[in-house]
Enzyme design. Structure first.
Site, short mmCIF file in Angstrom:
data_model
loop_
_atom_site.label_atom_id
_atom_site.label_comp_id
_atom_site.label_asym_id
_atom_site.label_seq_id
_atom_site.Cartn_x
_atom_site.Cartn_y
_atom_site.Cartn_z
N LYS A 97 -5.72 21.07 3.97
CA LYS A 97 -5.34 20.25 5.11
C LYS A 97 -4.67 18.99 4.56
O LYS A 97 -5.14 18.42 3.58
CB LYS A 97 -6.55 19.80 5.93
CG LYS A 97 -7.37 20.93 6.50
CD LYS A 97 -8.53 20.39 7.34
CE LYS A 97 -9.62 19.71 6.53
NZ LYS A 97 -10.32 20.56 5.56
N ASN B 164 -4.96 30.05 11.02
CA ASN B 164 -4.33 28.94 11.73
C ASN B 164 -4.29 29.19 13.23
O ASN B 164 -4.46 28.26 14.04
CB ASN B 164 -2.92 28.69 11.19
CG ASN B 164 -2.94 27.77 9.98
OD1 ASN B 164 -4.01 27.35 9.54
ND2 ASN B 164 -1.78 27.47 9.43
N CYS C 259 2.18 22.95 10.25
CA CYS C 259 1.64 24.31 10.18
C CYS C 259 1.31 24.95 11.52
O CYS C 259 1.89 25.98 11.87
CB CYS C 259 0.41 24.31 9.28
SG CYS C 259 0.83 23.91 7.58
N1 LIG Z 1 1.63 21.22 4.40
C1 LIG Z 1 0.46 21.87 4.45
O1 LIG Z 1 -0.57 21.28 4.74
C2 LIG Z 1 0.40 23.35 4.15
C3 LIG Z 1 -0.85 23.94 3.94
C4 LIG Z 1 -0.92 25.31 3.67
C5 LIG Z 1 0.24 26.06 3.62
N2 LIG Z 1 1.44 25.47 3.82
C6 LIG Z 1 2.64 26.29 3.68
O2 LIG Z 1 3.17 26.06 2.36
C7 LIG Z 1 4.60 26.07 2.37
C8 LIG Z 1 5.13 24.74 1.86
O3 LIG Z 1 4.72 23.73 2.74
P1 LIG Z 1 4.89 22.18 2.38
O4 LIG Z 1 4.29 21.41 3.50
O5 LIG Z 1 4.44 21.94 1.00
O6 LIG Z 1 6.49 22.05 2.44
P2 LIG Z 1 7.39 20.82 2.01
O7 LIG Z 1 8.55 20.84 2.93
O8 LIG Z 1 6.57 19.60 1.88
O9 LIG Z 1 7.88 21.21 0.54
C9 LIG Z 1 8.67 22.31 0.26
C10 LIG Z 1 9.50 21.98 -0.97
O10 LIG Z 1 10.22 23.15 -1.38
C11 LIG Z 1 11.46 22.72 -1.93
N3 LIG Z 1 12.38 23.85 -2.01
C12 LIG Z 1 13.04 24.48 -1.01
N4 LIG Z 1 13.79 25.47 -1.50
C13 LIG Z 1 13.62 25.47 -2.85
C14 LIG Z 1 14.14 26.27 -3.91
N5 LIG Z 1 14.98 27.26 -3.67
N6 LIG Z 1 13.75 25.98 -5.17
C15 LIG Z 1 12.89 24.96 -5.40
N7 LIG Z 1 12.37 24.18 -4.44
C16 LIG Z 1 12.73 24.43 -3.17
C17 LIG Z 1 11.88 21.61 -0.98
O11 LIG Z 1 12.88 20.79 -1.57
C18 LIG Z 1 10.54 20.90 -0.74
O12 LIG Z 1 10.35 19.84 -1.65
C19 LIG Z 1 4.98 26.42 3.81
O13 LIG Z 1 5.13 27.80 3.93
C20 LIG Z 1 3.78 25.96 4.61
O14 LIG Z 1 3.64 26.65 5.83
C21 LIG Z 1 1.55 24.13 4.06
O1 LIG Z 2 -10.55 19.14 16.48
C1 LIG Z 2 -9.35 18.96 16.20
C2 LIG Z 2 -8.80 19.17 14.92
C3 LIG Z 2 -7.45 18.97 14.71
N1 LIG Z 2 -6.65 18.56 15.73
C4 LIG Z 2 -5.20 18.39 15.50
O2 LIG Z 2 -4.70 19.56 14.87
C5 LIG Z 2 -3.60 19.23 14.01
C6 LIG Z 2 -3.79 19.83 12.64
O3 LIG Z 2 -4.88 19.21 12.00
P1 LIG Z 2 -5.49 19.73 10.63
O4 LIG Z 2 -5.78 21.17 10.75
O5 LIG Z 2 -6.58 18.85 10.26
O6 LIG Z 2 -4.28 19.45 9.62
P2 LIG Z 2 -3.22 20.37 8.84
O7 LIG Z 2 -2.89 19.63 7.61
O8 LIG Z 2 -2.11 20.74 9.76
O9 LIG Z 2 -4.04 21.70 8.39
C7 LIG Z 2 -3.92 22.94 9.07
O10 LIG Z 2 -2.77 23.64 8.66
C8 LIG Z 2 -2.70 23.88 7.24
C9 LIG Z 2 -1.36 24.52 6.96
O11 LIG Z 2 -1.32 25.87 7.23
C10 LIG Z 2 -3.87 24.77 6.84
O12 LIG Z 2 -3.79 25.04 5.45
C11 LIG Z 2 -5.17 24.07 7.20
O13 LIG Z 2 -6.26 24.92 6.88
C12 LIG Z 2 -5.17 23.76 8.70
O14 LIG Z 2 -6.33 23.04 9.06
C13 LIG Z 2 -3.52 17.70 14.00
O15 LIG Z 2 -2.49 17.28 14.87
C14 LIG Z 2 -4.87 17.25 14.53
O16 LIG Z 2 -4.83 16.03 15.21
C15 LIG Z 2 -7.17 18.35 16.99
O17 LIG Z 2 -6.44 17.99 17.93
N2 LIG Z 2 -8.51 18.56 17.19
#
Ligand SMILES: NC(=O)c1ccc[n+]([C@@H]2O[C@H](COP(=O)([O-])OP(=O)(O)OC[C@H]3O[C@@H](n4cnc5c(N)ncnc54)[C@H](O)[C@@H]3O)[C@@H](O)[C@H]2O)c1
Ligand SMILES: O=c1ccn([C@@H]2O[C@H](COP(=O)(O)OP(=O)(O)O[C@H]3O[C@H](CO)[C@@H](O)[C@H](O)[C@H]3O)[C@@H](O)[C@H]2O)c(=O)[nH]1
Length: 453
Positions: free
Chosen positions: A157, A214, A266
């Protein structure tokens, strides 16, 4: 052990830094030169609690390095993570162009066996596509180097990303080869200290697990928002209801907080992508369609309350906003409910003065409208006709309410996260309303609209 992480965003940078902290040599690659240059200078392009320290520590130890060219760093890498973005396409499906571009780059440069791990959130079948793209690129250069693909979705998260990565509830690993499974088992060994957290499965199930998780969490939030809005009609209090239902271990008390709708990079995109996958196979995901629709409506609830209190006339009114990021402890503004609410306020002719401890820089990039960014929460409420709390940053929990009241033009507090005590605020002379709390305005609002129809 040597690993490569391609994509240095929230997931890639946290993964790279935390793996380096266990002694792995990690090269983080990104096509964004600005990001890489910042990181080489030990400056972080994102804010994430505790991350800067880990990055710096491992850079100093020589275990964490940054670059823009994958080929330059491939030598000796046993694992290559793909952690690039998978943004939504116009039809809601996950756009895989970044993932597949990385697969091609790997196929063009790979010299020895490696496990290519999809960490990005990708629809079922993507790892197979990754495999095909790597093989096609290798074919083009007339090479046949053995490699495996695996799916290892990330569950961190934002705001707690380092903690989540270091102490995961579970590590999901989808593989179709023992060799890949063994490599990943070894890599994740340091994260199994007090219990085994790895759940092995096939690749398709691992890819699906991420979306299902999710979707389930998003559904909980929309369910609670729906219940909260109903509470206002029947004069019940969602906070009490939440405590009542959360005590049942089958339900559990986490993730039951109503608010101004879920945002972030996400939930919105992953719910959309799963709905799209369902449609593709002719299996409508009606529950998730409702989850999404409720969430869109929820982003308007606080705005509707404001309209009600200010007699449907926001022209020239000054509205203070506390919190812009989609959740606390992050500077991420992606799909933040604040974006929708500010757009509605500006469209209705109101002036907006906002304060966020971290996300102001990102907000400036994403909001074209004329918003005044305050230096602190008190500057934001100076002369305001209403205060809207949108993100529950810890520093907003115990403000000096007497000072806030002196500064505000009208003492109206709309609490989009139910963090304040209604009685306390009312006793201080504020008009206070939360989401689904007693004396709800939604019912009154609906009634007044009905009466006027
Ligand atoms: N942000 C989260 O909390 C979270 C959590 C779990 C999973 N995810 C998933 O993980 C993935 C990445 O999410 P994020 O939030 O880190 O994204 P982000 O946008 O913060 O980072 C992605 C990075 O990839 C780089 N990139 C794009 N194309 C590229 C290439 N061809 N070669 C090298 N670098 C390249 C971009 O420049 C960017 O810096 C997504 O699929 C997302 O759904 C995100
Ligand atoms: O009881 C709750 C909990 C969360 N939120 C909202 O839900 C959104 C997402 O919150 P949170 O899940 O804490 O943050 P993320 O960083 O988006 O994480 C989610 O999305 C990630 C990307 O896929 C996953 O890896 C995580 O497990 C999943 O929790 C935010 O706008 C929160 O304000 C609520 O409104 N009520």
């Amino acid at each position: 052990m040597k690993a490569i992480v391609v994509g240095t965003g929230y997931v890639g940078l946290v993964t790279g830094a935390c793996l380096a902290d266990t002694g792995v040599h990690v090269s983080c690659i990104d096509i964004d030169e600005r990001k890489i240059n910042m990181l080489k200078g030990e400056r972080l392009p994102i804010y994430e609690t505790g991350l800067e320290e880990i990055v710096r520590r491992n850079m100093k130890k020589g275990r964490l390095e940054f670059g823009t060219s994958l080929a330059e760093f491939l030598q000796g890498a046993e694992v290559i993570f793909i952690a690039v973005g998978t943004p939504p396409d116009e039809d809601g499906s996950a756009n895989l162009r970044h993932v597949l571009a990385v697969a091609t780059a790997i196929g063009e440069a790979l010299q020895d066996y490696a496990v290519v791990v999809t960490k990005s959130t990708v629809p079922v079948g993507t790892s197979a596509k990754v495999k095909a793209f790597i093989a096609a690129a290798m074919d083009k250069r007339g090479r046949k180097i053995s490699f495996d693909v695996a799916s290892n979705p990330e569950f961190l998260k934002e705001g707690a990303a380092v903690q989540d990565f270091l102490s995961p509830d579970r590590i999901v690993i989808g593989t179709d080869s023992m060799r890949a499974r063994n490599v990943l088992d070894q890599l994740y060994k340091p994260f199994q200290l007090n219990r085994y957290r790895i759940i092995h499965m096939d690749i398709a199930s691992a890819e699906m697990t991420k979306y299902a998780a999710n979707a389930m969490l998003a559904a909980r939030i929309s369910f609670m928002n729906d219940m909260a809005n109903l509470c206002e009609f029947v004069d019940a209090d969602i906070n009490q209801v939440r405590n009542g239902i959360g005590a049942d271990p089958r339900i559990g008390s986490k993730f039951l907080y109503p608010g101004v709708g879920y945002g972030g990079s996400c939930f919105p995109k992953d719910v959309k992508a799963l709905i799209h996958t369902g449609k593709y196979y002719g299996h409508r995901l009606r529950l998730l369609e409702a989850v999404e629709a409720i969430n869109e409506d929820q982003k308007q609830v606080l705005f509707k309350k404001l309209l009600y209190f200010l007699d449907n006339d926001l022209e020239g009114k000054q509205i203070a906003i506390w919190g812009l990021a989609f959740k606390p402890n992050t500077d991420d503004m992606r799909e933040a409910p604040a974006l929708t609410i500010i757009e509605a306020l500006i469209k209705a002719g109101a002036g907006v003065r906002a304060y966020d401890p971290m996300a102001t820089g990102e907000a400036r990039k994403q909001i074209a409208a004329d918003v005044i960014y305050a230096q602190n929460e008190y500057e934001a409420v100076d002369g305001a006709d209403a205060l809207m709390l949108l993100t529950e940053w810890p520093e907003f929990r115990l403000p000096d309410w007497k000072r806030v009241k002196r500064l505000m033009q009208l003492p109206l507090v709309l609490d989009g996260r139910n963090i304040y005590n209604p009685q306390q605020l009312r006793s201080l002379g504020f008009v206070y309303h939360g989401i689904g709390t007693k004396n709800g305005t939604l019912a009154a609002l609906e009634k007044s609209l009905y009466a006027g129809a």
